[in-house]
Motif scaffolding. Sequence first.
Motif, PDB file in Angstrom:
ATOM      1  N   ASN A   1       0.852  -1.193   0.000  1.00 51.67           N
ATOM      2  CA  ASN A   1       0.000   0.000   0.000  1.00 51.67           C
ATOM      3  C   ASN A   1       0.886   1.241   0.000  1.00 51.67           C
ATOM      4  OD1 ASN A   1       0.862   0.200   2.743  1.00 51.67           O
ATOM      5  ND2 ASN A   1      -0.853  -1.101   3.345  1.00 51.67           N
ATOM      6  N   ALA A   2       0.942   1.903  -1.113  1.00 50.64           N
ATOM      7  CA  ALA A   2       1.819   3.063  -1.254  1.00 50.64           C
ATOM      8  C   ALA A   2       1.392   3.908  -2.442  1.00 50.64           C
ATOM      9  CB  ALA A   2       3.273   2.618  -1.423  1.00 50.64           C
ATOM     10  N   ASP A   3       1.839   5.146  -2.434  1.00 42.95           N
ATOM     11  CA  ASP A   3       1.762   6.011  -3.599  1.00 42.95           C
ATOM     12  C   ASP A   3       3.201   6.294  -4.016  1.00 42.95           C
ATOM     13  OD1 ASP A   3      -0.919   6.030  -3.069  1.00 42.95           O
ATOM     14  OD2 ASP A   3      -1.043   8.150  -2.519  1.00 42.95           O
ATOM     15  N   PHE A   4       3.530   6.060  -5.282  1.00 43.41           N
ATOM     16  CA  PHE A   4       4.912   6.257  -5.695  1.00 43.41           C
ATOM     17  C   PHE A   4       4.993   6.510  -7.197  1.00 43.41           C
ATOM     18  CE2 PHE A   4       3.906   1.795  -5.943  1.00 43.41           C
ATOM     19  CZ  PHE A   4       4.524   1.329  -7.083  1.00 43.41           C
ATOM     20  N   ASP A   5       6.105   7.101  -7.592  1.00 41.67           N
ATOM     21  CA  ASP A   5       6.356   7.448  -8.991  1.00 41.67           C
ATOM     22  C   ASP A   5       7.584   6.688  -9.462  1.00 41.67           C
ATOM     23  OD1 ASP A   5       5.570   9.104 -11.258  1.00 41.67           O
ATOM     24  OD2 ASP A   5       7.491  10.113 -11.005  1.00 41.67           O
ATOM     25  N   VAL A   6       7.532   6.199 -10.707  1.00 41.65           N
ATOM     26  CA  VAL A   6       8.651   5.471 -11.307  1.00 41.65           C
ATOM     27  C   VAL A   6       9.018   6.142 -12.622  1.00 41.65           C
ATOM     28  CG1 VAL A   6       9.488   3.254 -12.143  1.00 41.65           C
ATOM     29  CG2 VAL A   6       7.799   3.326 -10.316  1.00 41.65           C
TER      30      VAL A   6
END
Length: 249
Positions: free
Chosen positions: A168-173
């Motif tokens: 469960n996370a919000d992230f950018d790649v």
Amino acid sequence: MEKRPQQATPAVWITIISILAVISAIWWWVQRPAYIAIQQRETSVNDKILLTLAGGQTIDLTDTSYHITQTPDAVVYSSPSGVTYSPKSIGVTSWNTLYVPEGRKYTLIMADGTQIFLNSKTTLRFKFVTAGRKKQLFVDGEAYFRLLPNDTSVLTVHTPVTDIITANADFDVITYDREHVKTILVRGSLQVTDQRTTVTLKPGTAAIYNADDDFTTAPVDLKEVLNWTEKIKSGTELREKISTLIQEN
């Protein structure tokens, strides 16, 4: 007096070699594989948002009206800003490919509510998995992931050189630069690995893969990082539109 056999002159040898060369050329011509022309894709195709299904069917999502498409594995609900789906079975194992061309942005909402915002020049490979199942994705370009806070199923994102694992996370790649692939954590927790080193990130930090060295970590300005996502419609708005579409049909 016994006569010695007459030796072939250089001219005779040249003639023999020439005949053999001609015979070899004819044999090669007869045995050569048939040439099959490869049909070239039109340049305009590269400017379209395309969903290519596992069976080869292609759905053009560029500037489309709200639309429902029946596929062997799922019902696909598409709109001008994003796409979602409803799986037809639990054991779906085939890969689909979503391509967003230069100058475009698009959203994919998975069956469990995971939102994936795709930036320009990005390719995403995914399966029509049901909610509660482990998820695996392949991304090349830039994608922002917004998972549900109470999600417990593991998500693994494969980039060309790293793997990202979270629940469960919000992230950018960002993978545009293959030698310096960047993972930025906004909320929650995650691990990123290149199979040599594993890094656990804290919110507000980035892990930068270095082709010739270990990961480096650094704090980031999240507002600047997420600037490109501001004009993308939220998943809530998209789901409301699609819900209306389902009711109308």
